[in-house]
Write a protein that holds these residues in place. Structure first.
Motif, PDB file in Angstrom:
ATOM      1  N   HIS A 291      10.880  14.230  -1.799  1.00 58.11           N
ATOM      2  CA  HIS A 291      10.595  13.485  -3.018  1.00 58.11           C
ATOM      3  C   HIS A 291      11.848  12.723  -3.428  1.00 58.11           C
ATOM      4  O   HIS A 291      12.977  13.179  -3.205  1.00 58.11           O
ATOM      5  CB  HIS A 291      10.183  14.449  -4.139  1.00 58.11           C
ATOM      6  CG  HIS A 291       9.583  13.767  -5.327  1.00 58.11           C
ATOM      7  ND1 HIS A 291      10.331  13.363  -6.400  1.00 58.11           N
ATOM      8  CD2 HIS A 291       8.306  13.397  -5.599  1.00 58.11           C
ATOM      9  CE1 HIS A 291       9.547  12.794  -7.296  1.00 58.11           C
ATOM     10  NE2 HIS A 291       8.309  12.794  -6.833  1.00 58.11           N
ATOM     11  N   TYR A 292      11.644  11.552  -4.015  1.00 62.58           N
ATOM     12  CA  TYR A 292      12.798  10.704  -4.346  1.00 62.58           C
ATOM     13  C   TYR A 292      13.773  11.388  -5.308  1.00 62.58           C
ATOM     14  O   TYR A 292      14.993  11.179  -5.238  1.00 62.58           O
ATOM     15  CB  TYR A 292      12.335   9.361  -4.917  1.00 62.58           C
ATOM     16  CG  TYR A 292      11.784   9.386  -6.323  1.00 62.58           C
ATOM     17  CD1 TYR A 292      12.589   9.106  -7.419  1.00 62.58           C
ATOM     18  CD2 TYR A 292      10.441   9.680  -6.565  1.00 62.58           C
ATOM     19  CE1 TYR A 292      12.083   9.119  -8.714  1.00 62.58           C
ATOM     20  CE2 TYR A 292       9.931   9.693  -7.859  1.00 62.58           C
ATOM     21  CZ  TYR A 292      10.747   9.411  -8.926  1.00 62.58           C
ATOM     22  OH  TYR A 292      10.250   9.437 -10.210  1.00 62.58           O
ATOM     23  N   LYS A 293      13.269  12.234  -6.197  1.00 60.98           N
ATOM     24  CA  LYS A 293      14.153  12.928  -7.133  1.00 60.98           C
ATOM     25  C   LYS A 293      15.028  13.950  -6.424  1.00 60.98           C
ATOM     26  O   LYS A 293      16.130  14.261  -6.878  1.00 60.98           O
ATOM     27  CB  LYS A 293      13.332  13.602  -8.229  1.00 60.98           C
ATOM     28  CG  LYS A 293      12.696  12.626  -9.213  1.00 60.98           C
ATOM     29  CD  LYS A 293      11.980  13.341 -10.334  1.00 60.98           C
ATOM     30  CE  LYS A 293      11.388  12.353 -11.333  1.00 60.98           C
ATOM     31  NZ  LYS A 293      10.651  13.033 -12.430  1.00 60.98           N
TER      32      LYS A 293
ATOM     33  N   ASN B 137      22.670   1.168   0.775  1.00 62.51           N
ATOM     34  CA  ASN B 137      22.711   0.310   1.973  1.00 62.51           C
ATOM     35  C   ASN B 137      22.138   0.993   3.212  1.00 62.51           C
ATOM     36  O   ASN B 137      22.680   0.895   4.322  1.00 62.51           O
ATOM     37  CB  ASN B 137      24.156  -0.155   2.256  1.00 62.51           C
ATOM     38  CG  ASN B 137      24.704  -1.017   1.140  1.00 62.51           C
ATOM     39  OD1 ASN B 137      24.025  -1.892   0.631  1.00 62.51           O
ATOM     40  ND2 ASN B 137      25.949  -0.758   0.761  1.00 62.51           N
ATOM     41  N   ILE B 138      21.029   1.696   3.012  1.00 64.56           N
ATOM     42  CA  ILE B 138      20.357   2.393   4.111  1.00 64.56           C
ATOM     43  C   ILE B 138      18.930   1.859   4.219  1.00 64.56           C
ATOM     44  O   ILE B 138      18.225   1.723   3.223  1.00 64.56           O
ATOM     45  CB  ILE B 138      20.320   3.921   3.878  1.00 64.56           C
ATOM     46  CG1 ILE B 138      21.749   4.464   3.773  1.00 64.56           C
ATOM     47  CG2 ILE B 138      19.563   4.626   4.988  1.00 64.56           C
ATOM     48  CD1 ILE B 138      21.809   5.925   3.381  1.00 64.56           C
TER      49      ILE B 138
ATOM     50  N   ILE C 101       8.083   4.023  -2.580  1.00 69.46           N
ATOM     51  CA  ILE C 101       8.757   2.893  -3.232  1.00 69.46           C
ATOM     52  C   ILE C 101      10.080   3.333  -3.839  1.00 69.46           C
ATOM     53  O   ILE C 101      11.118   2.682  -3.674  1.00 69.46           O
ATOM     54  CB  ILE C 101       7.848   2.290  -4.320  1.00 69.46           C
ATOM     55  CG1 ILE C 101       6.635   1.613  -3.679  1.00 69.46           C
ATOM     56  CG2 ILE C 101       8.612   1.296  -5.182  1.00 69.46           C
ATOM     57  CD1 ILE C 101       5.530   1.276  -4.650  1.00 69.46           C
ATOM     58  N   MET C 102      10.054   4.466  -4.527  1.00 73.29           N
ATOM     59  CA  MET C 102      11.268   4.954  -5.187  1.00 73.29           C
ATOM     60  C   MET C 102      12.339   5.366  -4.187  1.00 73.29           C
ATOM     61  O   MET C 102      13.535   5.165  -4.418  1.00 73.29           O
ATOM     62  CB  MET C 102      10.918   6.119  -6.116  1.00 73.29           C
ATOM     63  CG  MET C 102      10.044   5.731  -7.302  1.00 73.29           C
ATOM     64  SD  MET C 102      10.794   4.446  -8.340  1.00 73.29           S
ATOM     65  CE  MET C 102      12.170   5.356  -9.051  1.00 73.29           C
ATOM     66  N   ILE C 103      11.919   5.935  -3.048  1.00 75.14           N
ATOM     67  CA  ILE C 103      12.881   6.293  -2.005  1.00 75.14           C
ATOM     68  C   ILE C 103      13.520   5.035  -1.437  1.00 75.14           C
ATOM     69  O   ILE C 103      14.744   4.970  -1.247  1.00 75.14           O
ATOM     70  CB  ILE C 103      12.193   7.103  -0.882  1.00 75.14           C
ATOM     71  CG1 ILE C 103      11.850   8.514  -1.374  1.00 75.14           C
ATOM     72  CG2 ILE C 103      13.092   7.188   0.349  1.00 75.14           C
ATOM     73  CD1 ILE C 103      11.089   9.353  -0.381  1.00 75.14           C
ATOM     74  N   GLN C 104      12.689   4.020  -1.177  1.00 77.02           N
ATOM     75  CA  GLN C 104      13.203   2.769  -0.635  1.00 77.02           C
ATOM     76  C   GLN C 104      14.208   2.118  -1.588  1.00 77.02           C
ATOM     77  O   GLN C 104      15.268   1.649  -1.166  1.00 77.02           O
ATOM     78  CB  GLN C 104      12.048   1.808  -0.347  1.00 77.02           C
ATOM     79  CG  GLN C 104      12.499   0.517   0.323  1.00 77.02           C
ATOM     80  CD  GLN C 104      11.344  -0.319   0.822  1.00 77.02           C
ATOM     81  OE1 GLN C 104      10.235   0.166   0.987  1.00 77.02           O
ATOM     82  NE2 GLN C 104      11.602  -1.593   1.083  1.00 77.02           N
ATOM     83  N   LEU C 105      13.897   2.110  -2.878  1.00 80.78           N
ATOM     84  CA  LEU C 105      14.812   1.526  -3.862  1.00 80.78           C
ATOM     85  C   LEU C 105      16.132   2.291  -3.904  1.00 80.78           C
ATOM     86  O   LEU C 105      17.213   1.693  -4.026  1.00 80.78           O
ATOM     87  CB  LEU C 105      14.155   1.527  -5.247  1.00 80.78           C
ATOM     88  CG  LEU C 105      12.985   0.549  -5.444  1.00 80.78           C
ATOM     89  CD1 LEU C 105      12.308   0.788  -6.794  1.00 80.78           C
ATOM     90  CD2 LEU C 105      13.476  -0.898  -5.338  1.00 80.78           C
TER      91      LEU C 105
ATOM     92  N   ASP D  46       0.839  -1.205   0.000  1.00 78.08           N
ATOM     93  CA  ASP D  46       0.000   0.000   0.000  1.00 78.08           C
ATOM     94  C   ASP D  46       0.873   1.255   0.000  1.00 78.08           C
ATOM     95  O   ASP D  46       0.437   2.328   0.363  1.00 78.08           O
ATOM     96  CB  ASP D  46      -0.921   0.001   1.226  1.00 78.08           C
ATOM     97  CG  ASP D  46      -2.030   1.044   1.111  1.00 78.08           C
ATOM     98  OD1 ASP D  46      -2.608   1.184   0.018  1.00 78.08           O
ATOM     99  OD2 ASP D  46      -2.288   1.739   2.110  1.00 78.08           O
ATOM    100  N   LYS D  47       2.126   1.094  -0.427  1.00 83.04           N
ATOM    101  CA  LYS D  47       3.058   2.224  -0.426  1.00 83.04           C
ATOM    102  C   LYS D  47       2.825   3.119  -1.631  1.00 83.04           C
ATOM    103  O   LYS D  47       2.450   2.648  -2.699  1.00 83.04           O
ATOM    104  CB  LYS D  47       4.501   1.710  -0.441  1.00 83.04           C
ATOM    105  CG  LYS D  47       4.889   0.936   0.803  1.00 83.04           C
ATOM    106  CD  LYS D  47       6.297   0.382   0.673  1.00 83.04           C
ATOM    107  CE  LYS D  47       6.686  -0.417   1.920  1.00 83.04           C
ATOM    108  NZ  LYS D  47       8.038  -1.017   1.788  1.00 83.04           N
ATOM    109  N   SER D  48       3.092   4.415  -1.443  1.00 81.27           N
ATOM    110  CA  SER D  48       2.997   5.352  -2.561  1.00 81.27           C
ATOM    111  C   SER D  48       4.177   5.147  -3.499  1.00 81.27           C
ATOM    112  O   SER D  48       5.201   4.563  -3.122  1.00 81.27           O
ATOM    113  CB  SER D  48       2.995   6.800  -2.053  1.00 81.27           C
ATOM    114  OG  SER D  48       4.261   7.135  -1.513  1.00 81.27           O
TER     115      SER D  48
END
Length: 315
Positions: free
Chosen positions: A128-130, A116-117, A106-110, A100-102
Protein backbone atom coordinates in the motif's frame (compact mmCIF):
# COMPACT_ATOMS: atom_id res chain seq x y z
CA UNK A 1 -41.45 -17.71 5.45
CA UNK A 2 -42.79 -14.16 5.36
CA UNK A 3 -41.78 -11.14 7.44
CA UNK A 4 -43.08 -7.75 8.44
CA UNK A 5 -42.10 -6.21 5.09
CA UNK A 6 -43.08 -9.04 2.73
CA UNK A 7 -44.63 -7.66 -0.52
CA UNK A 8 -43.98 -4.06 0.58
CA UNK A 9 -42.90 -1.82 -2.32
CA UNK A 10 -40.30 0.72 -1.21
CA UNK A 11 -39.93 4.06 -2.99
CA UNK A 12 -42.90 3.73 -5.38
CA UNK A 13 -42.00 7.15 -6.89
CA UNK A 14 -39.22 5.62 -9.03
CA UNK A 15 -36.42 7.37 -7.13
CA UNK A 16 -33.64 5.89 -9.31
CA UNK A 17 -34.85 7.76 -12.38
CA UNK A 18 -35.65 10.95 -10.48
CA UNK A 19 -32.18 10.98 -8.93
CA UNK A 20 -30.60 11.09 -12.40
CA UNK A 21 -32.61 14.23 -13.17
CA UNK A 22 -31.59 16.00 -9.98
CA UNK A 23 -30.06 19.35 -10.92
CA UNK A 24 -26.86 18.63 -8.91
CA UNK A 25 -26.43 15.10 -10.25
CA UNK A 26 -27.82 15.24 -13.77
CA UNK A 27 -24.36 15.44 -15.39
CA UNK A 28 -23.21 12.25 -13.64
CA UNK A 29 -23.45 8.84 -15.25
CA UNK A 30 -25.12 6.87 -12.48
CA UNK A 31 -25.29 3.08 -12.52
CA UNK A 32 -27.91 1.35 -10.42
CA UNK A 33 -27.18 2.37 -6.84
CA UNK A 34 -28.44 1.57 -3.36
CA UNK A 35 -30.06 4.20 -1.16
CA UNK A 36 -27.10 4.16 1.27
CA UNK A 37 -24.86 5.40 -1.60
CA UNK A 38 -26.87 8.59 -2.26
CA UNK A 39 -25.29 10.80 0.40
CA UNK A 40 -21.74 9.78 -0.59
CA UNK A 41 -22.39 10.40 -4.29
CA UNK A 42 -23.98 13.76 -3.56
CA UNK A 43 -21.10 14.79 -1.30
CA UNK A 44 -18.44 13.98 -3.91
CA UNK A 45 -20.46 14.82 -7.02
CA UNK A 46 -17.85 17.25 -8.37
CA UNK A 47 -14.98 14.73 -8.13
CA UNK A 48 -17.09 11.96 -9.70
CA UNK A 49 -18.25 14.19 -12.57
CA UNK A 50 -14.70 15.40 -13.26
CA UNK A 51 -13.32 11.84 -13.41
CA UNK A 52 -16.14 10.66 -15.67
CA UNK A 53 -15.51 13.57 -18.06
CA UNK A 54 -11.83 12.69 -18.42
CA UNK A 55 -12.65 9.02 -18.92
CA UNK A 56 -11.60 7.60 -15.56
CA UNK A 57 -14.47 5.22 -14.89
CA UNK A 58 -12.69 3.12 -12.27
CA UNK A 59 -11.77 5.87 -9.82
CA UNK A 60 -15.20 7.48 -10.23
CA UNK A 61 -16.84 4.18 -9.26
CA UNK A 62 -14.45 3.75 -6.33
CA UNK A 63 -15.65 7.07 -4.97
CA UNK A 64 -19.32 6.28 -5.57
CA UNK A 65 -19.51 2.97 -3.78
CA UNK A 66 -18.70 2.21 -0.19
CA UNK A 67 -19.43 -1.49 -0.60
CA UNK A 68 -19.04 -4.08 -3.34
CA UNK A 69 -18.66 -2.64 -6.82
CA UNK A 70 -20.97 -3.86 -9.58
CA UNK A 71 -18.34 -4.46 -12.25
CA UNK A 72 -16.08 -6.86 -10.36
CA UNK A 73 -12.67 -5.26 -10.97
CA UNK A 74 -12.39 -3.86 -7.46
CA UNK A 75 -14.31 -5.25 -4.54
CA UNK A 76 -14.20 -2.36 -2.11
CA UNK A 77 -13.84 1.37 -2.18
CA UNK A 78 -10.18 2.10 -1.52
CA UNK A 79 -9.97 5.83 -2.17
CA UNK A 80 -8.89 8.41 0.39
CA UNK A 81 -11.15 11.43 0.03
CA UNK A 82 -8.84 13.50 2.21
CA UNK A 83 -6.46 13.33 -0.77
CA UNK A 84 -8.84 13.60 -3.74
CA UNK A 85 -10.10 17.16 -4.20
CA UNK A 86 -10.40 19.71 -7.04
CA UNK A 87 -6.76 20.77 -6.89
CA UNK A 88 -5.45 17.18 -6.77
CA UNK A 89 -7.61 16.17 -9.75
CA UNK A 90 -6.45 19.11 -11.90
CA UNK A 91 -2.82 18.71 -10.90
CA UNK A 92 -2.80 15.01 -11.88
CA UNK A 93 -5.15 15.20 -14.86
CA UNK A 94 -2.62 13.77 -17.32
CA UNK A 95 -2.09 10.71 -15.11
CA UNK A 96 -5.79 10.22 -14.42
CA UNK A 97 -7.16 10.78 -17.94
CA UNK A 98 -8.61 7.61 -19.50
CA UNK A 99 -6.84 5.59 -16.80
CA UNK A 100 -7.92 2.25 -15.34
CA UNK A 101 -5.44 2.33 -12.46
CA UNK A 102 -6.50 1.82 -8.86
CA UNK A 103 -6.14 4.65 -6.37
CA UNK A 104 -3.35 2.75 -4.65
CA UNK A 105 -1.46 2.32 -7.93
CA UNK A 106 -1.82 6.03 -8.72
CA UNK A 107 -0.55 7.05 -5.29
CA UNK A 108 2.42 4.67 -5.51
CA UNK A 109 3.33 6.06 -8.92
CA UNK A 110 3.15 9.65 -7.65
CA UNK A 111 5.34 8.77 -4.67
CA UNK A 112 7.92 6.96 -6.80
CA UNK A 113 8.11 9.96 -9.12
CA UNK A 114 9.20 12.11 -6.17
CA UNK A 115 12.08 9.63 -5.71
CA UNK A 116 12.88 9.48 -9.46
CA UNK A 117 11.89 5.82 -9.69
CA UNK A 118 9.81 4.37 -12.53
CA UNK A 119 6.58 2.58 -11.70
CA UNK A 120 6.82 -1.21 -11.57
CA UNK A 121 3.97 -3.36 -12.86
CA UNK A 122 1.69 -4.92 -10.21
CA UNK A 123 3.55 -3.24 -7.34
CA UNK A 124 0.19 -2.01 -6.01
CA UNK A 125 -0.80 -5.62 -5.38
CA UNK A 126 2.17 -6.13 -3.08
CA UNK A 127 2.15 -2.97 -0.99
CA UNK A 128 0.00 0.00 0.00
CA UNK A 129 1.25 3.49 -0.80
CA UNK A 130 1.10 4.52 2.87
CA UNK A 131 3.39 1.64 3.77
CA UNK A 132 6.12 2.85 1.42
CA UNK A 133 6.30 6.09 3.37
CA UNK A 134 7.01 4.19 6.59
CA UNK A 135 10.34 2.86 5.36
CA UNK A 136 13.34 4.42 7.12
CA UNK A 137 15.30 6.81 4.88
CA UNK A 138 18.40 4.62 5.17
CA UNK A 139 16.73 1.89 3.09
CA UNK A 140 17.29 2.20 -0.65
CA UNK A 141 13.80 2.27 -2.18
CA UNK A 142 14.78 0.72 -5.53
CA UNK A 143 16.52 -2.20 -3.79
CA UNK A 144 13.59 -2.61 -1.42
CA UNK A 145 11.07 -2.88 -4.28
CA UNK A 146 13.17 -5.54 -6.04
CA UNK A 147 13.57 -7.36 -2.73
CA UNK A 148 9.82 -7.20 -2.13
CA UNK A 149 9.10 -8.74 -5.54
CA UNK A 150 11.58 -11.57 -4.92
CA UNK A 151 10.60 -12.44 -1.34
CA UNK A 152 6.83 -11.71 -1.53
CA UNK A 153 6.59 -11.08 2.22
CA UNK A 154 4.08 -9.14 4.27
CA UNK A 155 5.23 -5.54 4.56
CA UNK A 156 4.19 -5.33 8.22
CA UNK A 157 6.30 -8.43 8.88
CA UNK A 158 9.32 -6.78 7.23
CA UNK A 159 8.75 -3.47 9.01
CA UNK A 160 8.60 -5.33 12.32
CA UNK A 161 12.02 -6.79 11.44
CA UNK A 162 13.42 -3.30 10.72
CA UNK A 163 11.97 -1.90 13.96
CA UNK A 164 13.67 -4.71 15.91
CA UNK A 165 17.00 -3.86 14.26
CA UNK A 166 16.51 -0.24 15.34
CA UNK A 167 15.58 -1.36 18.85
CA UNK A 168 18.90 -3.21 19.00
CA UNK A 169 20.62 -0.05 17.63
CA UNK A 170 21.85 -1.94 14.56
CA UNK A 171 23.00 0.51 11.82
CA UNK A 172 21.00 0.09 8.60
CA UNK A 173 24.04 0.25 6.33
CA UNK A 174 24.58 -3.33 5.19
CA UNK A 175 22.38 -4.88 2.49
CA UNK A 176 23.01 -8.29 4.08
CA UNK A 177 21.22 -7.04 7.19
CA UNK A 178 18.56 -4.88 5.53
CA UNK A 179 17.69 -7.48 2.87
CA UNK A 180 18.36 -10.92 4.39
CA UNK A 181 18.08 -13.94 2.08
CA UNK A 182 15.53 -15.53 4.40
CA UNK A 183 13.41 -12.76 5.94
CA UNK A 184 11.37 -15.18 8.04
CA UNK A 185 14.41 -16.75 9.68
CA UNK A 186 16.03 -13.34 10.21
CA UNK A 187 12.84 -12.01 11.77
CA UNK A 188 12.42 -15.01 14.07
CA UNK A 189 16.08 -14.84 15.13
CA UNK A 190 15.61 -11.20 16.19
CA UNK A 191 12.45 -12.09 18.11
CA UNK A 192 14.48 -14.71 19.96
CA UNK A 193 17.36 -12.29 20.71
CA UNK A 194 15.06 -9.53 21.97
CA UNK A 195 13.06 -12.02 24.00
CA UNK A 196 16.27 -13.27 25.61
CA UNK A 197 17.43 -9.73 26.42
CA UNK A 198 14.04 -8.90 27.94
CA UNK A 199 14.15 -12.04 30.05
CA UNK A 200 17.65 -11.15 31.26
CA UNK A 201 16.41 -7.71 32.34
CA UNK A 202 13.45 -9.28 34.10
CA UNK A 203 15.73 -11.78 35.84
CA UNK A 204 17.98 -8.96 37.09
CA UNK A 205 14.95 -7.12 38.37
CA UNK A 206 13.73 -10.31 40.03
CA UNK A 207 17.10 -10.94 41.68
CA UNK A 208 16.75 -7.64 43.54
CA UNK A 209 13.63 -8.77 45.38
CA UNK A 210 14.53 -12.42 45.96
CA UNK A 211 15.86 -11.69 49.46
CA UNK A 212 12.50 -10.33 50.52
CA UNK A 213 10.85 -13.55 49.30
CA UNK A 214 12.92 -15.92 51.41
CA UNK A 215 10.51 -15.63 54.35
CA UNK A 216 7.92 -17.46 52.24
CA UNK A 217 10.06 -20.60 52.11
CA UNK A 218 8.70 -22.82 54.84
CA UNK A 219 8.39 -26.50 55.70
CA UNK A 220 4.88 -27.21 57.03
CA UNK A 221 3.82 -30.77 57.92
CA UNK A 222 4.48 -32.93 54.86
CA UNK A 223 4.82 -30.04 52.44
CA UNK A 224 7.49 -27.64 51.22
CA UNK A 225 6.59 -24.04 50.30
CA UNK A 226 9.25 -22.85 47.86
CA UNK A 227 10.08 -19.53 46.21
CA UNK A 228 10.91 -19.68 42.45
CA UNK A 229 14.67 -19.28 41.92
CA UNK A 230 14.07 -17.53 38.59
CA UNK A 231 11.24 -16.61 36.22
CA UNK A 232 11.83 -19.65 34.01
CA UNK A 233 10.86 -21.85 36.94
CA UNK A 234 7.46 -20.14 37.01
CA UNK A 235 7.03 -20.80 33.29
CA UNK A 236 7.97 -24.45 33.84
CA UNK A 237 5.48 -24.68 36.71
CA UNK A 238 2.67 -23.40 34.50
CA UNK A 239 3.59 -25.84 31.74
CA UNK A 240 3.81 -28.81 34.11
CA UNK A 241 0.47 -28.14 35.81
CA UNK A 242 -1.23 -26.73 32.71
CA UNK A 243 -2.42 -23.53 34.36
CA UNK A 244 -1.83 -19.86 33.62
CA UNK A 245 0.81 -18.99 36.26
CA UNK A 246 3.51 -19.05 33.58
CA UNK A 247 1.76 -16.31 31.60
CA UNK A 248 3.08 -12.78 31.19
CA UNK A 249 0.50 -11.32 33.60
CA UNK A 250 1.73 -13.39 36.57
CA UNK A 251 5.40 -13.13 35.59
CA UNK A 252 5.24 -9.32 35.45
CA UNK A 253 3.30 -8.97 38.70
CA UNK A 254 5.54 -11.42 40.55
CA UNK A 255 8.68 -9.62 39.29
CA UNK A 256 7.37 -6.21 40.33
CA UNK A 257 6.17 -7.42 43.73
CA UNK A 258 2.48 -6.92 43.03
CA UNK A 259 1.90 -10.57 43.88
CA UNK A 260 3.91 -13.58 45.05
CA UNK A 261 4.01 -16.99 43.38
CA UNK A 262 4.87 -19.88 45.71
CA UNK A 263 5.41 -23.52 44.74
CA UNK A 264 3.98 -26.25 46.98
CA UNK A 265 5.75 -29.62 46.93
CA UNK A 266 5.32 -32.90 48.74
CA UNK A 267 8.45 -33.63 50.78
CA UNK A 268 9.06 -37.02 49.23
CA UNK A 269 8.57 -35.59 45.69
CA UNK A 270 10.14 -32.17 46.09
CA UNK A 271 11.14 -31.88 42.42
CA UNK A 272 7.65 -32.61 41.11
CA UNK A 273 5.16 -29.71 40.75
CA UNK A 274 2.13 -30.32 42.98
CA UNK A 275 0.17 -27.12 43.66
CA UNK A 276 0.84 -23.42 43.05
CA UNK A 277 -0.11 -20.70 45.52
CA UNK A 278 -0.59 -16.97 44.96
CA UNK A 279 -0.07 -14.79 48.03
CA UNK A 280 -1.28 -11.23 47.63
CA UNK A 281 -2.20 -8.37 49.98
CA UNK A 282 -1.34 -10.41 53.10
CA UNK A 283 -3.55 -13.40 52.29
CA UNK A 284 -3.70 -16.46 50.05
CA UNK A 285 -5.42 -15.27 46.86
CA UNK A 286 -5.69 -18.68 45.19
CA UNK A 287 -4.32 -22.21 45.10
CA UNK A 288 -4.26 -24.06 41.80
CA UNK A 289 -3.54 -27.67 40.96
CA UNK A 290 -3.36 -29.41 37.61
CA UNK A 291 -5.54 -27.82 34.89
CA UNK A 292 -6.93 -25.36 37.51
CA UNK A 293 -9.46 -28.05 38.42
CA UNK A 294 -7.83 -30.21 41.06
CA UNK A 295 -9.43 -29.89 44.52
CA UNK A 296 -7.04 -29.00 47.36
CA UNK A 297 -6.70 -32.05 49.67
CA UNK A 298 -7.63 -31.54 53.35
CA UNK A 299 -4.11 -32.16 54.66
CA UNK A 300 -2.70 -29.62 52.20
CA UNK A 301 -5.37 -27.04 53.07
CA UNK A 302 -4.46 -27.35 56.76
CA UNK A 303 -0.78 -26.84 55.88
CA UNK A 304 -1.66 -23.78 53.76
CA UNK A 305 -3.62 -22.28 56.67
CA UNK A 306 -0.65 -22.81 58.98
CA UNK A 307 1.72 -21.34 56.39
CA UNK A 308 -0.47 -18.23 55.97
CA UNK A 309 -0.66 -17.67 59.72
CA UNK A 310 3.10 -18.00 60.04
CA UNK A 311 3.80 -15.60 57.19
CA UNK A 312 1.47 -12.98 58.68
CA UNK A 313 3.30 -13.25 62.01
CA UNK A 314 6.68 -12.93 60.32
CA UNK A 315 5.51 -9.94 58.29
Amino acid sequence: MSGNYTNTIFYPNNWQSKLKNNRDLKYLTLPRIQRQDISRIYKYRYEIEYLQKIGNKRLAENIMFTGKLPYGKDYYSTVDMTTINKNWLKKNKSLLKKSDKSFNEIMIQLYLETRNIKMIDNLDRLIHYKQLKKLPKEINLRKFINYLKEQKFSFDYYLDYIYMLQELETPLISDLIIFPKDIRKAHDDLVSVIGKLERELEEKEYEKRQKSLQKYEQEIDEFMFLVPKDLQEIVNEGNALHHCVGGKHYLDNHTKGNTNIIFIRQKEKVEKPYFTLEYKNQHVAQVQGKYNRETVPNDLQKAINKWEDKIKRIS
